[in-house]
Design a protein around this motif. Structure first.
Motif, PDB file in Angstrom:
ATOM      1  N   ASP A  67       0.729  -1.106  -0.144  1.00  0.00           N
ATOM      2  CA  ASP A  67       0.153   0.056   0.098  1.00  0.00           C
ATOM      3  C   ASP A  67       0.787   1.379  -0.186  1.00  0.00           C
ATOM      4  O   ASP A  67       0.531   2.479  -0.256  1.00  0.00           O
ATOM      5  N   ALA A  68       1.976   1.137   0.219  1.00  0.00           N
ATOM      6  CA  ALA A  68       3.032   2.421   0.540  1.00  0.00           C
ATOM      7  C   ALA A  68       3.904   2.472  -0.740  1.00  0.00           C
ATOM      8  O   ALA A  68       4.450   3.679  -0.725  1.00  0.00           O
ATOM      9  N   THR A  69       4.285   1.584  -1.455  1.00  0.00           N
ATOM     10  CA  THR A  69       5.148   1.605  -2.542  1.00  0.00           C
ATOM     11  C   THR A  69       4.658   1.156  -3.766  1.00  0.00           C
ATOM     12  O   THR A  69       4.064  -0.188  -4.027  1.00  0.00           O
ATOM     13  N   ARG A  70       4.971   1.789  -4.887  1.00  0.00           N
ATOM     14  CA  ARG A  70       4.422   1.709  -6.163  1.00  0.00           C
ATOM     15  C   ARG A  70       5.454   2.047  -7.250  1.00  0.00           C
ATOM     16  O   ARG A  70       6.219   2.975  -7.150  1.00  0.00           O
ATOM     17  N   LEU A  71       5.564   1.125  -8.433  1.00  0.00           N
ATOM     18  CA  LEU A  71       6.523   1.415  -9.420  1.00  0.00           C
ATOM     19  C   LEU A  71       5.829   1.670 -10.799  1.00  0.00           C
ATOM     20  O   LEU A  71       4.768   0.838 -10.836  1.00  0.00           O
ATOM     21  N   ARG A  72       6.147   2.602 -11.535  1.00  0.00           N
ATOM     22  CA  ARG A  72       5.555   2.942 -12.775  1.00  0.00           C
ATOM     23  C   ARG A  72       6.557   3.074 -13.835  1.00  0.00           C
ATOM     24  O   ARG A  72       7.311   3.668 -13.493  1.00  0.00           O
ATOM     25  N   ASN A  73       6.257   2.375 -14.888  1.00  0.00           N
ATOM     26  CA  ASN A  73       7.231   2.328 -15.936  1.00  0.00           C
ATOM     27  C   ASN A  73       6.760   2.806 -17.379  1.00  0.00           C
ATOM     28  O   ASN A  73       5.551   2.228 -17.542  1.00  0.00           O
ATOM     29  N   THR A  74       6.840   3.755 -18.023  1.00  0.00           N
ATOM     30  CA  THR A  74       6.390   4.265 -19.193  1.00  0.00           C
ATOM     31  C   THR A  74       7.039   4.391 -20.469  1.00  0.00           C
ATOM     32  O   THR A  74       8.201   5.020 -20.385  1.00  0.00           O
ATOM     33  N   PHE A  75       6.964   3.480 -21.290  1.00  0.00           N
ATOM     34  CA  PHE A  75       8.009   3.664 -22.606  1.00  0.00           C
ATOM     35  C   PHE A  75       6.845   4.535 -23.556  1.00  0.00           C
ATOM     36  O   PHE A  75       5.783   4.132 -23.914  1.00  0.00           O
ATOM     37  N   TYR A  76       7.635   5.301 -24.344  1.00  0.00           N
ATOM     38  CA  TYR A  76       6.553   6.094 -25.522  1.00  0.00           C
ATOM     39  C   TYR A  76       7.478   6.312 -26.435  1.00  0.00           C
ATOM     40  O   TYR A  76       8.694   6.505 -26.846  1.00  0.00           O
ATOM     41  N   HIS A  77       6.515   6.548 -27.666  1.00  0.00           N
ATOM     42  CA  HIS A  77       7.151   6.462 -29.218  1.00  0.00           C
ATOM     43  C   HIS A  77       6.096   7.559 -29.541  1.00  0.00           C
ATOM     44  O   HIS A  77       5.030   7.494 -29.660  1.00  0.00           O
ATOM     45  N   TYR A  78       6.754   8.463 -30.374  1.00  0.00           N
ATOM     46  CA  TYR A  78       6.015   9.537 -31.362  1.00  0.00           C
ATOM     47  C   TYR A  78       6.948   9.663 -32.568  1.00  0.00           C
ATOM     48  O   TYR A  78       8.082   9.736 -32.716  1.00  0.00           O
ATOM     49  N   ASN A  79       5.882   9.743 -33.565  1.00  0.00           N
ATOM     50  CA  ASN A  79       6.380  10.125 -34.952  1.00  0.00           C
ATOM     51  C   ASN A  79       5.515  11.124 -35.505  1.00  0.00           C
ATOM     52  O   ASN A  79       4.120  10.873 -35.776  1.00  0.00           O
ATOM     53  N   GLY A  80       5.964  12.138 -36.182  1.00  0.00           N
ATOM     54  CA  GLY A  80       5.185  13.092 -36.776  1.00  0.00           C
ATOM     55  C   GLY A  80       5.933  13.715 -38.050  1.00  0.00           C
ATOM     56  O   GLY A  80       7.231  13.783 -38.142  1.00  0.00           O
ATOM     57  N   GLN A  81       4.994  13.789 -39.063  1.00  0.00           N
ATOM     58  CA  GLN A  81       5.368  14.472 -40.195  1.00  0.00           C
ATOM     59  C   GLN A  81       4.431  15.769 -40.592  1.00  0.00           C
ATOM     60  O   GLN A  81       3.058  15.556 -40.613  1.00  0.00           O
ATOM     61  N   ARG A  82       4.980  16.921 -40.864  1.00  0.00           N
ATOM     62  CA  ARG A  82       4.384  18.163 -41.269  1.00  0.00           C
ATOM     63  C   ARG A  82       4.596  18.670 -42.400  1.00  0.00           C
ATOM     64  O   ARG A  82       6.105  18.779 -42.807  1.00  0.00           O
ATOM     65  N   ASP A  83       3.903  19.254 -43.098  1.00  0.00           N
ATOM     66  CA  ASP A  83       4.098  19.852 -44.519  1.00  0.00           C
ATOM     67  C   ASP A  83       3.545  20.908 -44.722  1.00  0.00           C
ATOM     68  O   ASP A  83       2.299  21.210 -44.477  1.00  0.00           O
TER      69      ASP A  83
END
Length: 719
Positions: free
Chosen positions: A308-324
Motif C-alpha cells: 500500500d505504500a510503494t508503487r513502481l510505474r514505467n512508461t515507454f513512449y514513441h512519437y512520430n510526426g510529419q508536417r508539410d
C-alpha cells in the motif's frame, strides 16, 4: 473591461477579490474536480481530491504549494471547448492561439513560445508546432502548472507547463457516448467513444476504450478548409492485484487547404494597428496552399504495487510526426493602402521522432519520525528532427484587395525545385529526479523537488555540410511550504528554478543559435491561498508571483526566424479564480490574471543600430485576461448560460511602438436533456461579432483574426 471585472469581483466578494472560474475548472494553485448528482446543476468544487498536475506525490490541491489549474472533461463540455486550446483559454492567465507556422502558440505569466512547455500525457516534444489544436473529443483534461516547472517536466518550462491528457480505458461501468454538432461555415463534428470490460470472473481482467472524432470546416476565411481525424485506442489489463498494464495508441491526420496566414495591417505601421474591415475575410495565400500533418503516439505503461505504500510505474513512449507546408505567407500594403504586395514563398517538411522511457517509484514513509512521501525517477529520451526547407523571399506579385486571382504555388519562381534536406538535430536527454513532502507538524508541510538533466545535442546543416555537438547540464528544483490555517483555508509559498535550452528549443535550433550559447535560467517566488467559503458553496484561490529569466533569446522585431540575446526579463503578476453557487440553480465562475512583463537588460540591433529595450514589454503578451461564466438551471433538464472573455491589448514590436487593441467576447448557450441519455444544445459565440486579433505576426506585422459570430447546435448521448 471595467464592467466585466466589476461584475466578477461582486460575484466573488466573499473571497479576497476572487474572481470565479468554471466550477469544474481547477483554479490557480488548485484542482477542482467535478462531482455532481445531477450534471445539469453544475459541479462542486473540491480542493481535497488528489490531482496529478503539479507533482508525482499524489497531492491534493490544498497540499500542493503551486499554481495548478485543470479543465477536466466536464469543464470542456460546459464551456463548449472544440479543441484543447479552447480548454486552455479557460484557465487563468492563458492566451492560446494557432497561427500557421507557430502551431500551438501560448502566452502565460508574461512568457510565450518555448518558455511554456506543452506536453502530451506528460511528454515534451520540444516543438511548439506539434501542439496544433485539433478536436477535443479524445482528451480527458488539460492541466496547467504555473511558473518554472523544470523540476517536473524537464528543461524549458520557465513560464509554466500545459499538459494535454488523453482518455484511457478505465474500470468504471461500460458506456457508449457520442456527439454530432453543426455550425456556421459548415463546421461539422462527429465523434463517438466506447469503454468496455472485455471479460468477467477470476483471473486477469481487461478493459478497452476506443475514441474517434472527425472534424471539418470551410473556415471563416475565404478558401480556407480544414479536415482532421483523431483516433485513440487503449487497453488496460489487470494481471493480478499488484500488476497492471496500459497500452495506448493515438493517431491524427489533418489537412488545411489554403491556410490563412493573417490579414495585412494598414499603413502607417505605428500606434494602434488596424485592418480594412471590408477585407476582413480575405485570404492572400495561393489557391493550392497547404498544411498537412500526420502523427502517431504509442505508450506502454506498466504499474506494479509492492504494497500500500510503494508503487513502481514505467512508461515507454514513441512519437512520430510529419508536417508539410507550402504557402505564400507575407502580405504588406503599399504606402497608400491601395494594393497588397505578396511575398514569402515557403515550402517545408518536418520529420520528427521521439523515443523514451520513464521510470518512477513512489513511497510513503517517515523521515526522522515525521510522515514523509517520496517520488524517485529516471527518464531518457531521444528527440530527432529533420527539415526540408525551401524559401523564396522576394515579392511575388502585387494585387488589388477584393479583385485578384490567388494563383498557384508552382507559379512562384523556384518552388518546383526537388526536396532536399536542410538541417537535422538530435537531442538526447538523461534525467534523474526526486520529490518529497514531509509533514513538519499537523498544520505545516515542506514540499521539495530536485531534478538533474544532461543534454547531448547535435545539429547538422546538410546544405553547407557542417555540424556541431554541444553538451549541457542543468540542476533545477523547488522548495515550498503549505500551512493549513483551518480545514477550509491554506496558505502556501514556494521558490522554484528552471533551465532553458539556447533559442528556447533545440529541435529547430541552428548552429549559430547554439554555438556559443549557454542554458538560460529562471527562478520564481510565489505565494498564495486556497480556500472554501460560505459553507462550501464557493471555492477560490489567489496567487502572486515574480519570475526572473536570465540569458535569454528574443525573436527579432524585423527579421523572421532570427533571435537575439537579452540579459534579463521579469514577470510580476497576480492570478485570482473562484466558483460560487449563488443559489442551488445559479452558478457563477471565472478567473482574472494580471502580469507586468518587461525586459530589464536587452539591447536590440535594428538595421545595424542598437536600441535599448529596457522596460519594454515582450510581443504578444496581454497585461490582463479574464473569463466569466454564468449558468442557470431554470427548470428540470433545462440550462442557459452566458460567458465573457477579455484579453488586453498586446504590443506588435519590442520597441512597443505598435499595438493591437484589446477585445471582449461574449457568448450564450442553452441545453436541454431530452431524456437521461440524450442532450441537445445550442451555442452562440462572439455575440457582438467583434473583430479582433488573436495573434500578431511580429516580423510580418499581420493580424491573425479570430472567429466572427457563429451559431452551433449539437446532440450528445451517453448509454
Amino acid at each position: 473591461m471595467f464592467r466585466l471585472t466589476s461584475l466578477a469581483l461582486l460575484i466573488g466578494s466573499a473571497s479576497t477579490c476572487a474572481l470565479a472560474q468554471d466550477a469544474s475548472l481547477t483554479l490557480p494553485a488548485s484542482t477542482i474536480s467535478a462531482e455532481s448528482e445531477v450534471p445539469a446543476e453544475g459541479t462542486r468544487l473540491d480542493l481535497d481530491k488528489p490531482a496529478e498536475a503539479g507533482s508525482r506525490l499524489n497531492l491534493t490541491p490544498r497540499e500542493n504549494p503551486a499554481s495548478v489549474a485543470v479543465a477536466d472533461r466536464a469543464t470542456m463540455e460546459r464551456i463548449g471547448a472544440r479543441t484543447f486550446q479552447d480548454a486552455a483559454n479557460a484557465l487563468p492567465g492563458v492566451n492560446a492561439s494557432a497561427p500557421p507556422g507557430w502551431g500551438g502558440y501560448v502566452s502565460y505569466r508574461g512568457l510565450n513560445g518555448a518558455q511554456i512547455a506543452q506536453l502530451f500525457n506528460g511528454i515534451n516534444l520540444q516543438y511548439g508546432a506539434a501542439a496544433r489544436p485539433v478536436g477535443a473529443w479524445i482528451y480527458d483534461r488539460v492541466e496547467l502548472l504555473g511558473g518554472p516547472s523544470s523540476f517536473l517536466n524537464g528543461s524549458g518550462a520557465v513560464g509554466g507547463s500545459l499538459n494535454m491528457v488523453t482518455r484511457l480505458a478505465d474500470r468504471s461501468e461500460d458506456r457508449v457516448e457520442g456527439r454530432i454538432s453543426y455550425g456556421r461555415y459548415d463546421t461539422l463534428e462527429t465523434a463517438f467513444g466506447i469503454n468496455q470490460a472485455l471479460n468477467e470472473g477470476d483471473g486477469p481482467r481487461h478493459y478497452a476504450r476506443l475514441d474517434y472524432s472527425r472534424t471539418g470546416s470551410n473556415g471563416y476565411i475565404d478558401r480556407q478548409e480544414n479536415n482532421a481525424g483523431n483516433l485513440a485506442f487503449s487497453l488496460l489489463s489487470d494481471f493480478n492485484e499488484r500488476l497492471s498494464h496500459t497500452l495506448a495508441i493515438e493517431y491524427l491526420e489533418e489537412q488545411e487547404d489554403s491556410p490563412y496566414w493573417g490579414s495585412p495591417v494598414l499603413r502607417p505601421l505605428s500606434g494602434e494597428l488596424h485592418i480594412d474591415r471590408h477585407d476582413r475575410f480575405a485570404n492572400y495565400n495561393v489557391e493550392d496552399g497547404r498544411y498537412e500533418q500526420r502523427t502517431r503516439w504509442l505508450r506502454s505503461i506498466t504499474e506494479y504495487r509492492f504494497d500500500d505504500a510503494t508503487r513502481l510505474r514505467n512508461t515507454f513512449y514513441h512519437y512520430n510526426g510529419q508536417r508539410d507546408y507550402r504557402n505564400l505567407e507575407v502580405y504588406r500594403y503599399t504606402a497608400d493602402n491601395s494594393a497588397v504586395l505578396r511575398s514569402g514563398g515557403y515550402r517545408q517538411r518536418h520529420d520528427q521522432e521521439v523515443n523514451g522511457n520513464r521510470l518512477e517509484l513512489t513511497r510513503q514513509d517517515q523521515l526522522f519520525g515525521l510522515p514523509s512521501d517520496w517520488a524517485f525517477g529516471l527518464d531518457y529520451n531521444r528527440n530527432q528532427q529533420t527539415n526540408y526547407p525551401l524559401s523564396i523571399g522576394g515579392t511575388f506579385d502585387t494585387v488589388t484587395p477584393g479583385n485578384y486571382q490567388p494563383g498557384h504555388f508552382l507559379d512562384i519562381p523556384g518552388m518546383a525545385a526537388p526536396r532536399r534536406k536542410g538541417r537535422s538535430t538530435w537531442t538526447d536527454t538523461r534525467s534523474a529526479f526526486v520529490e518529497n513532502r514531509t509533514r513538519l507538524s499537523e498544520r505545516l508541510a515542506l514540499v521539495s523537488a530536485l531534478r538533474y538533466d544532461h543534454l547531448d545535442f547535435e545539429v547538422r546543416d546538410h546544405v553547407v555540410g557542417t555540424g556541431l555537438e554541444r553538451r549541457w547540464d542543468a540542476l533545477t528544483g523547488r522548495l515550498g511550504l503549505v500551512y493549513d490555517l483551518s480545514e477550509s483555508l491554506s496558505l502556501y509559498s514556494q521558490f522554484s528554478t528552471s533551465a532553458e535550452p539556447p533559442g528556447g528549443t533545440l529541435t529547430s535550433a541552428s548552429i549559430a543559435q547554439v554555438r556559443d550559447m549557454d542554458l538560460s535560467s529562471g527562478r520564481q517566488i510565489e505565494a498564495g491561498s486556497k480556500f472554501d467559503f460560505l459553507d462550501g458553496r464557493g471555492s477560490a484561490t489567489a496567487a502572486v508571483y515574480r519570475i526572473v529569466r536570465k540569458n535569454i533569446s528574443v525573436p527579432s522585431s524585423t527579421l523572421a526566424n532570427v533571435t537575439e540575446q537579452a540579459g534579463q526579463q521579469t514577470s510580476t503578476g497576480v492570478e485570482l479564480a473562484a466558483s460560487f453557487k449563488i443559489t442551488p440553480q445559479l452558478l457563477a465562475a471565472g478567473n482574472f490574471a494580471w502580469v507586468r512583463a518587461e525586459y530589464n537588460e536587452f539591447n536590440e540591433s535594428v538595421a545595424g543600430v542598437v536600441y535599448s529595450r529596457e522596460g519594454k514589454t515582450p510581443v504578444n503578451i496581454p497585461e490582463r485576461t479574464a473569463n466569466l461564466w454564468l449558468t442557470w438551471d431554470f427548470a428540470p433538464g433545462w440550462q442557459v448560460g452566458a460567458d465573457a472573455r477579455y484579453v488586453a491589448s498586446v504590443y506588435a514590436d519590442t520597441a512597443n511602438s505598435m499595438w493591437v487593441p484589446s477585445y471582449t467576447l461574449y457568448g450564450l448557450s442553452m441545453s436541454h436533456d431530452l431524456d437521461r441519455h440524450t442532450k441537445v444544445s445550442a451555442r452562440l459565440r462572439n455575440l457582438t461579432d467583434q473583430v479582433y486579433a488573436r495573434f500578431i505576426h511580429q516580423s510580418n506585422t499581420q493580424y491573425y483574426l479570430g472567429e466572427p459570430r457563429s451559431l452551433e447546435v449539437a446532440v450528445d448521448w451517453r448509454f
